[in-house]
Design a protein around this motif. Structure first.
Motif, mmCIF file in Angstrom:
data_model
loop_
_atom_site.group_PDB
_atom_site.id
_atom_site.type_symbol
_atom_site.label_atom_id
_atom_site.label_comp_id
_atom_site.label_asym_id
_atom_site.label_seq_id
_atom_site.Cartn_x
_atom_site.Cartn_y
_atom_site.Cartn_z
ATOM 1 N N TRP A 298 0.846 -1.199 0.000
ATOM 2 C CA TRP A 298 0.000 0.000 0.000
ATOM 3 C C TRP A 298 0.877 1.242 0.000
ATOM 4 N N ASP A 299 0.290 2.352 -0.407
ATOM 5 C CA ASP A 299 1.001 3.620 -0.557
ATOM 6 C C ASP A 299 0.755 4.475 0.683
ATOM 7 N N ALA A 300 1.831 4.714 1.436
ATOM 8 C CA ALA A 300 1.689 5.471 2.686
ATOM 9 C C ALA A 300 1.313 6.928 2.440
ATOM 10 N N LEU A 301 1.537 7.427 1.227
ATOM 11 C CA LEU A 301 1.202 8.825 0.936
ATOM 12 C C LEU A 301 -0.279 9.010 0.614
ATOM 13 N N SER A 302 -0.935 7.922 0.217
ATOM 14 C CA SER A 302 -2.334 8.078 -0.191
ATOM 15 C C SER A 302 -3.312 7.249 0.634
ATOM 16 N N ASP A 303 -2.850 6.145 1.217
ATOM 17 C CA ASP A 303 -3.738 5.266 1.973
ATOM 18 C C ASP A 303 -3.759 5.699 3.437
ATOM 19 N N ARG A 304 -4.646 6.636 3.762
ATOM 20 C CA ARG A 304 -4.692 7.181 5.115
ATOM 21 C C ARG A 304 -5.179 6.142 6.131
ATOM 22 N N ARG A 305 -6.015 5.218 5.685
ATOM 23 C CA ARG A 305 -6.525 4.216 6.614
ATOM 24 C C ARG A 305 -5.398 3.319 7.122
ATOM 25 N N GLN A 306 -4.541 2.852 6.209
ATOM 26 C CA GLN A 306 -3.420 2.000 6.615
ATOM 27 C C GLN A 306 -2.434 2.773 7.489
ATOM 28 N N LEU A 307 -2.180 4.025 7.135
ATOM 29 C CA LEU A 307 -1.256 4.833 7.938
ATOM 30 C C LEU A 307 -1.835 5.059 9.331
ATOM 31 N N SER A 308 -3.130 5.309 9.397
ATOM 32 C CA SER A 308 -3.781 5.492 10.689
ATOM 33 C C SER A 308 -3.645 4.245 11.548
ATOM 34 N N HIS A 309 -3.744 3.073 10.913
ATOM 35 C CA HIS A 309 -3.579 1.815 11.657
ATOM 36 C C HIS A 309 -2.172 1.713 12.248
ATOM 37 N N LEU A 310 -1.169 2.144 11.474
ATOM 38 C CA LEU A 310 0.212 2.095 11.971
ATOM 39 C C LEU A 310 0.442 3.048 13.137
ATOM 40 N N LEU A 311 -0.377 4.074 13.244
ATOM 41 C CA LEU A 311 -0.178 5.092 14.279
ATOM 42 C C LEU A 311 -1.054 4.829 15.507
ATOM 43 N N GLN A 312 -1.557 3.611 15.656
ATOM 44 C CA GLN A 312 -2.267 3.255 16.879
ATOM 45 C C GLN A 312 -1.321 3.339 18.068
ATOM 46 N N PRO A 313 -1.797 3.814 19.224
ATOM 47 C CA PRO A 313 -0.935 3.880 20.413
ATOM 48 C C PRO A 313 -0.321 2.540 20.790
ATOM 49 N N ALA A 314 -1.015 1.439 20.519
ATOM 50 C CA ALA A 314 -0.497 0.119 20.891
ATOM 51 C C ALA A 314 0.790 -0.228 20.148
ATOM 52 N N LEU A 315 1.020 0.401 18.985
ATOM 53 C CA LEU A 315 2.221 0.101 18.194
ATOM 54 C C LEU A 315 3.389 1.017 18.513
ATOM 55 N N PHE A 316 3.175 2.079 19.292
ATOM 56 C CA PHE A 316 4.257 2.988 19.619
ATOM 57 C C PHE A 316 5.232 2.317 20.592
ATOM 58 N N PRO A 317 6.544 2.341 20.297
ATOM 59 C CA PRO A 317 7.511 1.882 21.313
ATOM 60 C C PRO A 317 7.510 2.833 22.496
ATOM 61 N N LEU A 318 7.879 2.333 23.657
ATOM 62 C CA LEU A 318 7.825 3.156 24.870
ATOM 63 C C LEU A 318 8.972 4.151 24.962
ATOM 64 N N ALA A 319 10.009 3.984 24.155
ATOM 65 C CA ALA A 319 11.182 4.860 24.247
ATOM 66 C C ALA A 319 11.304 5.730 23.005
ATOM 67 N N ARG A 320 11.806 6.940 23.205
ATOM 68 C CA ARG A 320 12.163 7.834 22.112
ATOM 69 C C ARG A 320 13.580 8.321 22.337
ATOM 70 N N TRP A 321 14.251 8.636 21.242
ATOM 71 C CA TRP A 321 15.591 9.192 21.374
ATOM 72 C C TRP A 321 15.467 10.691 21.667
ATOM 73 N N PRO A 322 16.069 11.154 22.778
ATOM 74 C CA PRO A 322 15.923 12.569 23.170
ATOM 75 C C PRO A 322 16.884 13.477 22.421
ATOM 76 N N GLY A 323 16.680 13.627 21.133
ATOM 77 C CA GLY A 323 17.585 14.432 20.307
ATOM 78 C C GLY A 323 17.457 15.908 20.559
ATOM 79 N N PRO A 324 18.397 16.697 20.011
ATOM 80 C CA PRO A 324 18.372 18.150 20.197
ATOM 81 C C PRO A 324 17.022 18.747 19.808
ATOM 82 N N GLY A 325 16.431 19.526 20.719
ATOM 83 C CA GLY A 325 15.133 20.143 20.464
ATOM 84 C C GLY A 325 13.955 19.290 20.872
ATOM 85 N N LEU A 326 14.204 17.987 21.124
ATOM 86 C CA LEU A 326 13.144 17.053 21.528
ATOM 87 C C LEU A 326 11.946 17.110 20.571
#
Length: 589
Positions: A298-326
């Motif tokens: 699927w095309d991540a630029l046009s398929d908003r439904r699939q992209l929305s599925h990827l952005l579910q909170p359950a799929l977010f890793p618990l850690a982020r890299w604290p880069g400059p500017g956060l």
């Protein structure tokens, strides 16, 4: 959109073609000829016994009757206190006498070694031959190809006595491949290189290991070497005009013998292993070769439904890299991180494509943060790590950054440990994040006097790759007298602390005094508890976000059904009005 997997036969044919390309990839000595090559590896051409230290007499190609330079070797590296040269039985040996093996008592600071180019091939002639085999007499790419110089066909290392150094013999797959093409033409099977290389090495090494009447190793002469070279050409089936017989010897001074050459690409052994066991290759390899394809793309630029599925909170890793500017990741970056964490939890292949400056390195840092946190979770399960790590293999949580572009690798491996490059000031300055920062700074080759922002915050990455880089890291990280961790850890854990009495502590031990055993155990318990509390808090927050997302999904579902319900309501109201009007008419009658 679906994609069809390739058949095994298709992939096997592609692998054979790939192997052929790798076999016929030459290692070319181009600039400066053999003299330039000698200088490039830190040595000097020395093709015969002569008093000259430089000049044509050293450089001219040797003949069979020339006296090889190791027969005239003068042991100038011996210190004055060491014994003079003696033969193995204690009698004086005649330098320059063929068959005599000089020996000495005592140790050399450095020793002479000789790299022998046993055979080479003229690049232009070899390339013209390939064009003829593959029907490409007029090659449109000629202007981009290296056509000058010579191709290394076989090399080896001799010690100062003219004896072959074990495991130093090397063959070029290119020379072997040319021989195969001479015999079988363009249809030659070049995938047999791995099997034939080992037997070739064994046979030629045996020829280069002659012994005298008493069974002792005998020094090799130019005639020995050149006879082996000529015999090798005949066995390989390479035309005489494409074979340069033993053009030179290169003398170097080192304490240990130089490493033997690698005259075939690193890929050949792996490609051959894959071709042999195609059904059993790992998932990542199967995906790369096209044996397994995604069920649906699927095309991540046009398929908003699939992209929305990827952005579910359950799929977010618990850690982020604290880069400059956060700064938060963009939607597509976060989607890529979430997909990588989900799909690569065990094995697999995940590709992120984008032009320079589109944030690939930034999202990769979040993947690194996830791996570090996953490792910490496993370690936090251990109550007493001083009793062992159990079944945890820390290599399962390591990351290898590899590329054909050194700058791309260094953007990751050399910048992640640096404060100003990798972290927001609130993390390293106000939060005082540090993990053996002095050692990390030293490992990166930086001065401890650097501005604080330009120093390393912790030991987490290293520039490895070649043997020199690995050795340098090993020495700096463990055994450096000022900043190595070996003494620091010894002082923490050694059961015999009395052995440190009267010994000056290292600079690392002075600026960051090692804790006692009990202090170290207490610090572990404290860190473990704080980490688990933080993880539990993050889990609760994510659980709350998951419930919120589910509520939003239910709300959207209800909202999506609202128009239909409203239509039903309008219909019901209309039916009611009709019924009421009918009732009034009936009453009037």
């Amino acid at each position: 959109m679906t994609s069809k997997a390739f058949s095994r036969d298709t992939v096997r044919n592609a692998l054979k073609s790939w192997i052929g390309v790798e076999v016929l990839t030459p290692g070319i000595v181009e600039e400066g000829g053999w003299n330039g090559y000698a200088q490039a590896i830190g040595g000097q051409l020395r093709n015969r016994v002569t008093e000259a230290q430089t000049g044509q007499s050293l450089w001219d190609t040797p003949d069979d009757e020339d006296i090889a330079p190791w027969f005239g070797e003068v042991q100038t590296e011996i210190t004055e206190a060491e014994d003079p040269i003696a033969s193995p039985d204690g009698q004086a040996a005649s330098i320059g006498e063929r068959g005599a093996i000089p020996a000495r008592k005592g140790q050399l600071k450095s020793r002479p070694w000789y790299k022998i180019v046993l055979a080479a091939m003229p690049t232009a002639g070899a390339m013209k031959f390939l064009d003829g085999v593959f029907g490409d007499e007029v090659d449109e790419d000629t202007v981009d190809r290296k056509m000058r110089g010579n191709v290394l066909a076989a090399t080896l290392i001799l010690d100062e006595f003219g004896i072959l150094v074990p495991d130093s013999m090397a063959f070029a797959s290119f020379a072997w491949g040319i021989g195969k093409l001479c015999a079988d033409g363009a249809t030659a099977d070049l995938s047999a290189w791995e099997n034939e290389e080992s037997s070739l090495l064994h046979e030629v090494t045996a020829r280069l290991s002659p012994t005298d009447a008493e069974g002792r190793p005998r020094p090799l002469s130019w005639q020995d070497l050149r006879d082996v070279s000529r015999k090798l050409r005949t066995e390989l089936g390479v035309p005489e005009e494409l074979w340069i017989v033993t053009p030179c010897a290169i003398r170097t001074l080192n304490k240990d013998p130089p490493s033997g050459d690698i005259l075939a690409t690193f890929y050949l052994r792996d490609l051959a292993a894959i071709e042999r066991d195609l059904p059993g290759v790992p998932a990542a390899t199967r995906a790369y070769l096209g044996l397994d394809r995604p069920e649906r793309t699927w095309d991540a630029l046009s398929d908003r439904r699939q992209l929305s599925h990827l952005l579910q909170p359950a799929l977010f890793p618990l850690a982020r890299w604290p880069g400059p500017g956060l700064h938060p990741l963009t939607l597509l970056q976060q989607g890529a991180v979430n997909a990588a964490v989900r799909d690569l939890s065990q094995q697999g292949l995940f590709a992120v494509n984008g032009p320079p400056g589109t944030g690939k390195t930034t999202l990769l840092r979040d993947v690194v943060a996830h791996v570090l946190t996953s490792r910490a979770e496993r370690l936090a399960d251990i109550e007493k790590p001083w009793n062992g790590l159990g079944d945890i293999d820390l290599r399962d949580y390591a990351i290898v950054v590899a590329s054909n572009n050194n700058a791309a690798v260094e953007n990751i491996s050399l910048e992640l440990p640096l404060r100003e490059k990798a972290l927001d000031p609130s993390i390293w300055k106000e939060g005082s994040l540090t993990h053996f920062s002095h050692t990390a700074t030293h490992v990166l080759g930086l001065s401890q006097k650097e501005d604080e922002a330009r120093k390393a915050w912790g030991v987490m990455a290293a520039k490895l790759g070649n043997s020199n880089n690995r050795y340098e890291f090993h020495q700096r990280f463990w055994f450096d007298k000022d900043w190595g961790l070996s003494e620091w850890l010894d002082r923490v854990w050694s059961p015999n602390q009395s052995r440190f009495e009267g010994k000056e502590p290292s600079r690392l031990c002075k600026v960051d005094p090692p804790p006692t055993r009990e202090q170290a155990r207490a610090e572990w318990r404290k860190a473990r508890s704080e980490f688990r509390i933080a993880m539990e808090k993050c889990e609760r927050l994510r659980s709350g976000l998951i419930e919120t997302a589910r509520a939003q999904d239910r709300l959207r579902l209800l909202e999506s059904g609202k128009p239909a319900l409203q239509e039903k309501l309008r219909g019901a109201l209309h039916d009611r009005e009709d019924a009421e009007r009918a009732l009034v008419v009936d009453e009037e009658r």
